[in-house]
Design an enzyme around this catalytic site. Structure first.
Site, mmCIF file in Angstrom:
data_model
loop_
_atom_site.group_PDB
_atom_site.id
_atom_site.type_symbol
_atom_site.label_atom_id
_atom_site.label_comp_id
_atom_site.label_asym_id
_atom_site.label_seq_id
_atom_site.Cartn_x
_atom_site.Cartn_y
_atom_site.Cartn_z
ATOM 1 N N GLU A 1 -1.736 0.300 16.443
ATOM 2 C CA GLU A 1 -2.055 1.558 17.134
ATOM 3 C C GLU A 1 -2.859 2.508 16.254
ATOM 4 O O GLU A 1 -3.798 3.157 16.708
ATOM 5 C CB GLU A 1 -0.754 2.243 17.579
ATOM 6 N N GLY B 1 -12.952 18.107 2.638
ATOM 7 C CA GLY B 1 -12.346 16.781 2.581
ATOM 8 C C GLY B 1 -12.382 16.032 3.901
ATOM 9 O O GLY B 1 -11.705 15.024 4.072
ATOM 10 N N LEU C 1 -2.543 9.120 17.604
ATOM 11 C CA LEU C 1 -2.771 9.308 19.044
ATOM 12 C C LEU C 1 -2.509 8.006 19.793
ATOM 13 O O LEU C 1 -2.908 6.937 19.336
ATOM 14 C CB LEU C 1 -4.220 9.744 19.314
ATOM 15 N N LYS D 1 -13.900 1.124 15.557
ATOM 16 C CA LYS D 1 -12.894 1.471 16.576
ATOM 17 C C LYS D 1 -13.289 0.923 17.952
ATOM 18 O O LYS D 1 -12.440 0.457 18.712
ATOM 19 C CB LYS D 1 -12.702 2.991 16.608
ATOM 20 N N THR E 1 -3.033 -0.446 3.574
ATOM 21 C CA THR E 1 -4.269 -0.408 2.795
ATOM 22 C C THR E 1 -5.470 -0.436 3.739
ATOM 23 O O THR E 1 -5.310 -0.539 4.956
ATOM 24 C CB THR E 1 -4.380 -1.635 1.861
ATOM 25 N N ASP F 1 -17.574 3.823 11.206
ATOM 26 C CA ASP F 1 -16.153 4.035 11.523
ATOM 27 C C ASP F 1 -15.939 3.994 13.040
ATOM 28 O O ASP F 1 -14.992 3.373 13.535
ATOM 29 C CB ASP F 1 -15.688 5.383 10.951
ATOM 30 N N GLY G 1 0.841 -1.209 0.000
ATOM 31 C CA GLY G 1 0.000 0.000 0.000
ATOM 32 C C GLY G 1 0.864 1.243 0.000
ATOM 33 O O GLY G 1 1.523 1.545 0.991
#
Length: 376
Positions: A151, A213, A158, A231, A100, A227, A16
């Site tokens: 991470e 963006g 972070l 997480k 990727t 998303d 990637g």
């Protein structure tokens, strides 16, 4: 007196080379060669592979983009795996960096780990997808001793995963983790809900976020909360699978789809095929969002899209919640920052707080390189 033998260098293969991948390669090659613990021996794009081998690593000033573009070798993960496994057989330390977001490449992690190849990645798919793949990753890593480090899957650069691992490993008890995990949702609600009853319309804030963006080309891909759910799945599984973990009430998540996620996509706009059409129709629902903002303001609160891993309550959820105007989620966030609070037995009643830029190629690549340095 003879000098100590120099430490064996880690051979690095990168898959990637897009935005994050290119930034990562540049950061890796910017480490002065005399002090770098790494040798970059392979690059793979979506179409080509450049495999230079340990005797001829890619040097800091090499025009790696043109070298990769002119390579005659097609991108083939089976061949790459064979090359890297051979290096492991030659007693070399090998790390594969997957930059990727591919599900197919994530599916290769157990194979690589089983072969003794360490895996470093910002790719969320393997750790938030099907529970079966995650179980295979854990057992392959345990069998070979090869490590997987991820991470940058939560909060980019972070430090979120490393502190959580340390808290659990040192015997602290996690009570709850809560945070604004999406840079997009952070930007939207920092601008939409400031504690006052009035302000810009929800649709106009989303439109500006898209222009800048901050959102995906189709904003529904952010507003669905997936998303954040990914997480939360990663953090929840980390807590549950830690070697020192005591039994918890956390649900066993089959995948991120199992997270209780309150989507912000109005029901009438579900399945709208294009981002442009979605943005055009979103103003129809401004009144509903305005009502939520007014209700929050009456209570001296702001709206924030948060993710919560409630270990004590046995719940993993993502959705819109209200916070007092003096709460860190109201006062500390700017732009598209992320903020994560760890409520633990030791960090109580005042939680451990991590905040800062949670998106962007430079900080994500830094998170990946930081993981790679943990192998040294």
């Amino acid at each position: 007196m003879s000098s100590a033998p120099s430490q064996q260098k880690i051979l690095v293969a990168v898959v990637g080379v897009g935005l994050v991948g290119s930034e990562f390669i540049n950061q890796l090659l910017s480490i002065p060669p005399q002090s770098s613990p790494f040798k970059l021996v392979s690059l793979t794009s979506s179409s080509r592979t450049l495999f230079t081998g340990k005797a001829n690593p890619i040097e800091p000033n090499a025009p790696w983009k043109s070298l990769l573009a002119s390579s005659k070798e097609a991108a083939d993960l089976k061949t790459l795996t064979a090359h890297l496994a051979q290096l492991v057989g030659e007693k070399e330390r090998v790390a594969l960096v997957d930059n990727t977001s591919s599900e197919d490449i994530a599916g290769m992690y157990p194979v690589w780990l089983k072969a003794g190849i360490n895996v470093i990645t910002p790719n969320k798919k393997a750790f938030s997808g099907e529970a079966e793949l995650f179980a295979k990753i854990l057992s392959a890593s345990q069998a070979s001793g090869a490590k997987f480090l991820n991470e940058a899957t939560v909060g980019a650069g972070l430090p979120v995963i490393a502190p959580l691992k340390e808290l659990v490993a040192t015997g602290d008890k996690i009570i709850k983790i809560e945070g604004v995990f999406s840079g997009t949702m952070s930007y939207i609600f920092n601008n939409f809900s400031t504690g006052t009853p009035d302000g810009p319309t929800f649709s106009s804030v989303v439109a500006v976020a898209r222009e800048k963006g901050y959102t995906e080309p189709h904003p529904a891909d952010d507003l669905n909360g997936f998303d954040v759910a990914r997480k939360l799945t990663i953090l929840s599984r980390l807590i549950s699978s830690a070697p020192s973990a005591s039994p918890s009430k956390l649900p066993s998540l089959q995948s991120f789809i199992s997270v209780q996620t309150a989507s912000l996509i109005p029901a009438a706009l579900e399945g709208i095929p294009t981002g442009d059409e979605f943005i055009k129709r979103l103003p129809e629902f401004d009144e509903e969002f305005d009502k939520l903002r007014k209700e929050a303001s009456k209570e001296n609160k702001v709206l924030r899209f948060v993710g919560v891993v409630d270990v004590a309550g046995g719940q993993v959820r993502a959705g819109l919640e209200k916070y007092p105007i003096d709460h860190p989620f109201a006062t500390s966030l700017g732009g598209s920052d992320n903020i994560v609070m760890f409520h633990t037995e030791r960090y109580s009643p005042r939680p451990l707080i991590v905040q800062g830029a949670g998106a962007g190629a430079a900080v994500t690549a830094m998170g990946v390189l930081g993981d790679l340095l943990k192998l040294v």
